[in-house]
Design an enzyme around this catalytic site. Sequence first.
Site, PDB file in Angstrom:
ATOM      1  N   ARG A  36       0.829  -1.218   0.000  1.00 58.36           N
ATOM      2  CA  ARG A  36       0.000   0.000   0.000  1.00 58.36           C
ATOM      3  C   ARG A  36       0.859   1.261   0.000  1.00 58.36           C
ATOM      4  O   ARG A  36       0.464   2.288  -0.567  1.00 58.36           O
ATOM      5  CB  ARG A  36      -0.923   0.020   1.219  1.00 58.36           C
ATOM      6  N   GLY A 344      -8.386  -7.701   0.131  1.00 57.73           N
ATOM      7  CA  GLY A 344      -7.160  -7.810   0.923  1.00 57.73           C
ATOM      8  C   GLY A 344      -6.549  -9.195   0.913  1.00 57.73           C
ATOM      9  O   GLY A 344      -5.372  -9.373   0.574  1.00 57.73           O
TER      10      GLY A 344
HETATM   11  P1  ADP Z   1     -11.005 -10.636   0.495  1.00 57.14           P
HETATM   12  O1  ADP Z   1     -10.271  -9.872   1.581  1.00 57.14           O
HETATM   13  O2  ADP Z   1     -10.056 -11.156  -0.531  1.00 57.14           O
HETATM   14  O3  ADP Z   1     -12.152  -9.872  -0.066  1.00 57.14           O
HETATM   15  P2  ADP Z   1     -12.615 -11.985   2.443  1.00 57.14           P
HETATM   16  O4  ADP Z   1     -12.209 -10.961   3.432  1.00 57.14           O
HETATM   17  O5  ADP Z   1     -14.030 -12.016   2.011  1.00 57.14           O
HETATM   18  O6  ADP Z   1     -11.665 -11.922   1.165  1.00 57.14           O
HETATM   19  O7  ADP Z   1     -12.319 -13.440   3.022  1.00 57.14           O
HETATM   20  C1  ADP Z   1     -11.011 -13.903   3.219  1.00 57.14           C
HETATM   21  C2  ADP Z   1     -10.965 -14.967   4.273  1.00 57.14           C
HETATM   22  O8  ADP Z   1     -11.895 -15.996   4.015  1.00 57.14           O
HETATM   23  C3  ADP Z   1      -9.619 -15.636   4.325  1.00 57.14           C
HETATM   24  O9  ADP Z   1      -8.925 -15.192   5.468  1.00 57.14           O
HETATM   25  C4  ADP Z   1      -9.933 -17.121   4.370  1.00 57.14           C
HETATM   26  O10 ADP Z   1      -9.232 -17.825   5.373  1.00 57.14           O
HETATM   27  C5  ADP Z   1     -11.419 -17.151   4.631  1.00 57.14           C
HETATM   28  N1  ADP Z   1     -12.050 -18.361   4.089  1.00 57.14           N
HETATM   29  C6  ADP Z   1     -12.031 -18.778   2.826  1.00 57.14           C
HETATM   30  N2  ADP Z   1     -12.661 -19.964   2.709  1.00 57.14           N
HETATM   31  C7  ADP Z   1     -13.088 -20.307   3.950  1.00 57.14           C
HETATM   32  C8  ADP Z   1     -13.784 -21.427   4.491  1.00 57.14           C
HETATM   33  N3  ADP Z   1     -14.192 -22.423   3.711  1.00 57.14           N
HETATM   34  N4  ADP Z   1     -14.053 -21.416   5.819  1.00 57.14           N
HETATM   35  C9  ADP Z   1     -13.657 -20.399   6.604  1.00 57.14           C
HETATM   36  N5  ADP Z   1     -12.982 -19.312   6.150  1.00 57.14           N
HETATM   37  C10 ADP Z   1     -12.702 -19.276   4.835  1.00 57.14           C
HETATM   38 MG    MG Z   2     -10.767  -9.459   3.616  1.00 57.99          MG
END
Ligand code: ADP
Ligand code: MG
Length: 385
Positions: A36, A344
Site C-alpha cells: 500500500r 485484501g
Molecule cells: P477478500 O479480503 O479477498 O475480499 P474476504 O475478506 O471475504 O476476502 O475473506 C477472506 C478470508 O476468508 C480468508 O482469510 C480465508 O481464510 C477465509 N475463508 C475462505 N474460505 C473459507 C472457508 N471455507 N471457511 C472459513 N474461512 C474461509
Molecule cells: Mg478481507
Amino acid sequence: MKTLSDIDIANKIVLLRVDFNVPVDDETGQVADTSRIEATLPTITYLREHNAKVVLLAHFGRPKGEVVEKLRFKNIIPAVSKVLGTEVHYAEDCVGEVAQQAVDALPDGGVLLLENVRFHKAEKENDPEFAKQLASLGDVYVNDAFGAAHRAHASIAGIAEHLPHAAGLLMQNEVEELTKLVENPEKPVVAIIGGSKISTKMNLITSLLPKVEYLLLGGALANTVLMAQNHKVGKSLVEEELAGTVKDLLSNKLRVPVDVVVAKEIKEDAETRVVGVGAVEDDDIILDIGPDTVKMYVDSMEGANTILWNGPMGVFEMEAFAMGTYHLAKEVANSSAYSVLGGGETVSAVNKVGLEDKISFISTGGGAMLEFMEGNELPGIKALD
Ligand code: ADP
Ligand code: MG
C-alpha cells in the site's frame, strides 16, 4: 473527477490522503506488507518533482477516536522512509499547533506524515470543523486513498470542499481500470467470488450475474449456497439466515463446488479428506474447494476475455487448505484474459505465490472495490468532482 493536471501543485503545500493502513506483524510490530505504501510512490514522486511540500494524511487501524500508542504512525515511519527513499518527517497530531509547526518546518520537496487521523472522533463523523482544520494546513488537496474512498470521513470527503482538489495517480488509475471493467468489459466475462461472508458480497454477486458468462463461487460463502441447495455443510462457516435469499440466485451461470476439502479441525496439520458435496459429515468443516471443482472452474474460464476475482477459495493461510486458491491463481495468471483482482486476502494470496506480476490489474481496494463494482458512487470519488 479532477486529476493532477487540473490543479496547480508546483511549490504548493499538498495535503495528500493516502492509504497507509498496512498489515503489521503482531509480535514484532514490523510492517508485514508494504504494497500500500509502494502504491503511493508515483504520486509522491510526481509532487516532489514539482517542488511541492507533501503532507500525508492517513488512518491506521481502528483507534475509535482516541490515541492508541500502538497505532501511532511513528511506528511505521522507518518502513515509509525506506519505501519512499527519503526522510519522512512526523507530527504527533494531524491538526493544531503541532501539525502546523511541522508543516512550517518542511522543506520544498519534503515529506511529512501527520498522525493517525482516526485519533480524532471527528474524522469518522466527517465533522465540518475538523475538515476545515485539516484543510487549513495546506494549499491543495490530493486523494490517493482509493482503499478508503467508500468512507465519507473528514480527510476523504469534507476536506475537499475547502481546497482545490484532485485525484492522485493511484486513485486515477483505479477509477479508470474499474470503470472499464464495470462499463465495458471485453466479453465473455468470468467472475470468481470467494472469501468468508456472502453477506458482504451479496450485492456484488447480484449485480455481476447478468453481466457474466459464469460466476464461480468458493470459500466459506459458497457454503451458504450449498445449504440453499439442501446439502449438509456440517460445522462449516455459513450464514444460515441468508440461505433463503441465496436460493433466488441459483442459475446455470452460478457455479458452486461439486467437491470440497474438509477437516474436523481448522489447523495446519489436520487430517483432510476430499468429499463430494453430498457427503459432508455432521462434524466436518469445509475449508477449500476440491480438485473436481478446480477442474470445472478452470474449464469455465476457458475462452474468457475478462476474469474478475475477489475472495479466496479456502483458508489459504494454511497450506492444507490452500490448493484451490493457488490452482486458480495459477490459471488466472496464465490466462490470456484481462484479469482483475481485488480484496485484501485475495491479493495477499496471489502475492504469496509470486504471481502478482502476471495479473493485468490488482486493485488496492477491498470494500471500496466491491462498492465501486456494485455501481455505487463512492464519497471519496464524488468529493473530487
Ligand atoms: P477478500 O479480503 O479477498 O475480499 P474476504 O475478506 O471475504 O476476502 O475473506 C477472506 C478470508 O476468508 C480468508 O482469510 C480465508 O481464510 C477465509 N475463508 C475462505 N474460505 C473459507 C472457508 N471455507 N471457511 C472459513 N474461512 C474461509
Ligand atoms: Mg478481507
